[in-house]
Design a protein around this motif. Structure first.
Motif, PDB file in Angstrom:
ATOM      1  N   GLY A 266       0.778  -1.227   0.000  1.00  0.00           N
ATOM      2  CA  GLY A 266       0.000   0.000   0.000  1.00  0.00           C
ATOM      3  C   GLY A 266       0.810   1.277   0.000  1.00  0.00           C
ATOM      4  O   GLY A 266       0.244   2.370  -0.076  1.00  0.00           O
ATOM      5  N   GLY A 267       2.133   1.190   0.105  1.00  0.00           N
ATOM      6  CA  GLY A 267       2.978   2.372   0.067  1.00  0.00           C
ATOM      7  C   GLY A 267       3.540   2.599  -1.321  1.00  0.00           C
ATOM      8  O   GLY A 267       3.867   1.650  -2.036  1.00  0.00           O
ATOM      9  N   TRP A 268       3.647   3.862  -1.717  1.00  0.00           N
ATOM     10  CA  TRP A 268       4.123   4.206  -3.058  1.00  0.00           C
ATOM     11  C   TRP A 268       5.154   5.330  -2.965  1.00  0.00           C
ATOM     12  O   TRP A 268       5.067   6.193  -2.097  1.00  0.00           O
ATOM     13  CB  TRP A 268       2.968   4.674  -3.951  1.00  0.00           C
ATOM     14  N   THR A 269       6.122   5.292  -3.880  1.00  0.00           N
ATOM     15  CA  THR A 269       7.085   6.386  -4.031  1.00  0.00           C
ATOM     16  C   THR A 269       6.977   6.919  -5.450  1.00  0.00           C
ATOM     17  O   THR A 269       6.921   6.144  -6.415  1.00  0.00           O
ATOM     18  CB  THR A 269       8.518   5.917  -3.753  1.00  0.00           C
ATOM     19  N   VAL A 270       6.964   8.232  -5.573  1.00  0.00           N
ATOM     20  CA  VAL A 270       6.854   8.893  -6.875  1.00  0.00           C
ATOM     21  C   VAL A 270       8.128   9.707  -7.110  1.00  0.00           C
ATOM     22  O   VAL A 270       8.612  10.396  -6.196  1.00  0.00           O
ATOM     23  CB  VAL A 270       5.615   9.810  -6.919  1.00  0.00           C
ATOM     24  N   HIS A 271       8.642   9.639  -8.319  1.00  0.00           N
ATOM     25  CA  HIS A 271       9.892  10.331  -8.661  1.00  0.00           C
ATOM     26  C   HIS A 271       9.766  10.900 -10.062  1.00  0.00           C
ATOM     27  O   HIS A 271       9.312  10.227 -10.984  1.00  0.00           O
ATOM     28  CB  HIS A 271      11.051   9.337  -8.587  1.00  0.00           C
ATOM     29  N   VAL A 272      10.156  12.168 -10.252  1.00  0.00           N
ATOM     30  CA  VAL A 272      10.126  12.775 -11.578  1.00  0.00           C
ATOM     31  C   VAL A 272      11.125  13.926 -11.631  1.00  0.00           C
ATOM     32  O   VAL A 272      11.370  14.598 -10.625  1.00  0.00           O
ATOM     33  CB  VAL A 272       8.702  13.285 -11.918  1.00  0.00           C
ATOM     34  N   HIS A 273      11.710  14.146 -12.801  1.00  0.00           N
ATOM     35  CA  HIS A 273      12.495  15.342 -13.088  1.00  0.00           C
ATOM     36  C   HIS A 273      11.621  16.259 -13.934  1.00  0.00           C
ATOM     37  O   HIS A 273      11.098  15.838 -14.977  1.00  0.00           O
ATOM     38  CB  HIS A 273      13.764  15.004 -13.862  1.00  0.00           C
ATOM     39  N   CYS A 274      11.453  17.512 -13.520  1.00  0.00           N
ATOM     40  CA  CYS A 274      10.534  18.403 -14.227  1.00  0.00           C
ATOM     41  C   CYS A 274      10.902  19.853 -13.956  1.00  0.00           C
ATOM     42  O   CYS A 274      11.833  20.149 -13.199  1.00  0.00           O
ATOM     43  CB  CYS A 274       9.097  18.138 -13.790  1.00  0.00           C
ATOM     44  N   ASN A 275      10.143  20.765 -14.564  1.00  0.00           N
ATOM     45  CA  ASN A 275      10.273  22.198 -14.289  1.00  0.00           C
ATOM     46  C   ASN A 275       9.086  22.733 -13.490  1.00  0.00           C
ATOM     47  O   ASN A 275       9.220  23.700 -12.747  1.00  0.00           O
ATOM     48  CB  ASN A 275      10.402  22.978 -15.606  1.00  0.00           C
ATOM     49  N   ASP A 276       7.922  22.102 -13.661  1.00  0.00           N
ATOM     50  CA  ASP A 276       6.702  22.550 -12.984  1.00  0.00           C
ATOM     51  C   ASP A 276       6.485  21.712 -11.723  1.00  0.00           C
ATOM     52  O   ASP A 276       5.860  20.654 -11.757  1.00  0.00           O
ATOM     53  CB  ASP A 276       5.508  22.430 -13.927  1.00  0.00           C
ATOM     54  N   ILE A 277       7.011  22.193 -10.590  1.00  0.00           N
ATOM     55  CA  ILE A 277       6.926  21.440  -9.335  1.00  0.00           C
ATOM     56  C   ILE A 277       5.477  21.286  -8.895  1.00  0.00           C
ATOM     57  O   ILE A 277       5.043  20.197  -8.488  1.00  0.00           O
ATOM     58  CB  ILE A 277       7.742  22.165  -8.239  1.00  0.00           C
ATOM     59  N   GLY A 278       4.716  22.356  -8.978  1.00  0.00           N
ATOM     60  CA  GLY A 278       3.327  22.313  -8.538  1.00  0.00           C
ATOM     61  C   GLY A 278       2.514  21.283  -9.293  1.00  0.00           C
ATOM     62  O   GLY A 278       1.710  20.542  -8.698  1.00  0.00           O
ATOM     63  N   ALA A 279       2.704  21.213 -10.606  1.00  0.00           N
ATOM     64  CA  ALA A 279       1.941  20.264 -11.407  1.00  0.00           C
ATOM     65  C   ALA A 279       2.300  18.827 -11.039  1.00  0.00           C
ATOM     66  O   ALA A 279       1.437  17.938 -11.047  1.00  0.00           O
ATOM     67  CB  ALA A 279       2.211  20.507 -12.888  1.00  0.00           C
ATOM     68  N   ALA A 280       3.591  18.587 -10.702  1.00  0.00           N
ATOM     69  CA  ALA A 280       4.001  17.240 -10.317  1.00  0.00           C
ATOM     70  C   ALA A 280       3.331  16.809  -9.018  1.00  0.00           C
ATOM     71  O   ALA A 280       2.918  15.655  -8.865  1.00  0.00           O
ATOM     72  CB  ALA A 280       5.525  17.175 -10.184  1.00  0.00           C
ATOM     73  N   VAL A 281       3.214  17.750  -8.072  1.00  0.00           N
ATOM     74  CA  VAL A 281       2.556  17.427  -6.803  1.00  0.00           C
ATOM     75  C   VAL A 281       1.056  17.270  -7.007  1.00  0.00           C
ATOM     76  O   VAL A 281       0.408  16.376  -6.439  1.00  0.00           O
ATOM     77  CB  VAL A 281       2.861  18.515  -5.754  1.00  0.00           C
TER      78      VAL A 281
END
Length: 529
Positions: A266-281
């Motif tokens: 039930g636990g998840w980790t999310v990882h991304v490289h991006c420019n739009d931090i808000g959109a990733a969250v």
């Protein structure tokens, strides 16, 4: 030890932490793919420490419970892409041992297979020559191990992993150019070796003295993977029941290096490289409850690395035969076997870590691959020059005049002149029928060759020493002061003594030096200067 229980899992976790700490700087130093940011060892070490902390806080009475605690901790504390992959390896082990108090050889096979599946699924674009390649090789070796004993299975897996690690430069050109193996794959082999040590009862070697403490983490970080187009790394834990594929697609539209992985509980980790931090969250909010959100800005400059060149000059000799290789090593050369594989040749050149490299090939058939090596090395900023040497005796003559105190260009000219002034001869047994300049030869005939052409033929079986002496006489007809003899693997006992006795009688003014060469297929290789 034939079963892995909770106590053994704790011992393994401790051994992994200590081994990764001991190898952290070395792994950081060889981190060149996808970009040379030098933090893979650090990320693996910190992820494994998080896994161990979780295990220490958990009451685990079985191997399954202990491995599950490791997987949860690794996922929660995963650092960078390498940490995410490590969390999935541990999750695979945990899922295969779920509900079991102990794990034997069969369970370890299943565990490595599941780890292979999950780690591959965690990477959006798997590339050969990385940690995934090494993990797959280990899983296949465990599957194919003829024994069901735990120690045999883990030993086979670790051995296959080490061999696959050594092959990574042949699969990724960037590794070959840098003369290193894949950093993440090196970390996995460290973990497998620690497991073998725990299972077989061999003590894990104590790590060297601890490295100086690193400065506190700043608001910038190095880029472990991905495109330089994106400025931020965003990571967070996610509670809930997300649609992982939908979240990956949404994050993929924002950046790269996307991973959405779970611990199976039930636990998840999310990882991304991006420019739009808000959109990733926000993408995470749409699927569940993000927490422990971390954002790091990639450093504008890559962290200082160990210097690429540690010396000014090196001479590389490509030669066959154990005796010949040892002879060239004793003269200070870097030695490798002749091959037409460009990646292998380039890896040898780069591994010298020398700014200027002189190559002595000893084989005329290597001209084309060596030309490619020179071109690729030049693109990477390394100066490589090939001195035409078509025999190991010519390479010996060139190496004898090598003087690193001279200007590089002058030194190469001197070596080339010495090689060109050395006549090369060879005595070998014919392997097939052929037409030569001096007539036909048949299998088993003894051939005397000068500068690559057949000069003498004796029907076999023949007197090897007599033919060798005749060949040396022909080579000295144009003059000469030094005869160098390398005895091939087919040389009969006493051959060098007979040739030396002949020279003392017929050419007393000539010096002779003989060495065991061990060239395959050759009876004798001779040079005249």
């Amino acid at each position: 030890m034939q079963v892995l229980d909770a106590v053994a899992v704790r011992r393994w976790a401790d051994a992994c932490v200590r081994s990764l700490d001991a190898n952290r700087d070395d792994i950081d130093r060889i981190n060149v793919f996808p970009v040379p940011d030098g933090d893979t060892g650090t990320n693996l070490s910190q992820t494994m420490r998080s896994a161990q902390d979780s295990l220490l806080r958990t009451r685990a009475d079985s191997a399954g419970q202990a491995l599950a605690a490791l997987a949860r901790g690794a996922l929660a504390g995963a650092r960078g892409n390498s940490g995410v992959i490590l969390s999935q390896v541990l999750r695979g082990l945990a899922e295969a041992a779920q509900g079991a108090s102990t794990a034997g050889g069969q369970a370890m096979r299943a565990a490595l297979r599941r780890a292979d599946e999950l780690a591959t699924a965690a990477v959006s674009r798997p590339v050969p020559g990385t940690v995934l390649t090494v993990l797959h090789a280990a899983a296949e070796a465990a599957r194919d191990c003829p024994s069901d004993e735990l120690d045999a299975v883990v030993t086979a897996a670790a051995g296959a992993g080490a061999r696959a690690l050594a092959d990574t430069p042949r699969q990724l050109a960037v590794l070959a150019k840098a003369g290193v193996v894949d950093a993440g794959a090196k970390g996995l082999v460290v973990l497998l070796d620690a497991l073998v040590a725990v299972i077989t009862g061999q003590a894990v070697e104590p790590p060297p003295a601890a490295a100086p403490p690193r400065p506190p983490e700043s608001l910038t970080t190095a880029r472990e993977a991905g495109s330089a187009e994106y400025e931020y790394e965003v990571m967070y834990l996610l509670d809930g029941t997300p649609d992982a594929e939908r979240l990956k697609r949404r994050l993929g539209a924002l950046g790269d290096c996307v991973s959405v992985v779970g611990d199976g509980m039930g636990g998840w980790t999310v990882h991304v490289h991006c420019n739009d931090i808000g959109a990733a969250v926000e993408a995470g909010i749409a699927e569940g409850r993000p927490h422990r959100i971390t954002v790091a800005r990639f450093a504008d400059q890559i962290a200082a690395q160990a210097p690429r060149f540690v010396r000014d000059r090196a001479v590389v000799v490509l030669v066959e035969g154990d005796g010949a290789r040892e002879l060239f090593r004793s003269e200070g050369a870097v030695v490798a076997g002749p091959t037409d594989d460009v990646a292998d040749l380039l890896a040898v050149v780069v591994s010298t870590r020398a700014r200027h490299v002189t190559l002595l090939p000893g084989d005329p058939d290597l001209r084309e691959p060596l030309a490619e090596v020179v071109a690729q090395a030049a693109e990477a900023g390394q100066d490589v020059v090939v001195v035409p040497t078509f025999s190991p005796v010519q390479a010996l003559s060139a190496l004898a005049v090598h003087d690193p105190s001279r200007r590089a260009g002058d030194d190469v000219v001197a070596m080339a002149e010495a090689a060109a002034a050395t006549r090369r001869g060879e005595v070998r047994v014919s392997e097939r029928e052929a037409i030569t300049w001096v007539g036909p030869c048949r299998p088993g005939d003894l051939l005397g060759m000068l500068d690559g052409e057949v000069l003498l033929i004796e029907p076999g079986p023949a007197d090897v020493a007599a033919l060798a002496c005749r060949l040396v006489d022909r080579m000295l007809a144009g003059g000469g002061e030094l005869v160098t003899v390398l005895l091939g693997e087919d040389a009969p006992d006493g051959l060098a003594d007979e040739v030396e006795h002949h020279l003392r009688v017929t050419h007393p003014e000539v010096e002779m030096a003989a060495y065991p060469g061990g060239q395959p297929g050759a009876v004798l290789v001779v040079g005249v200067e």
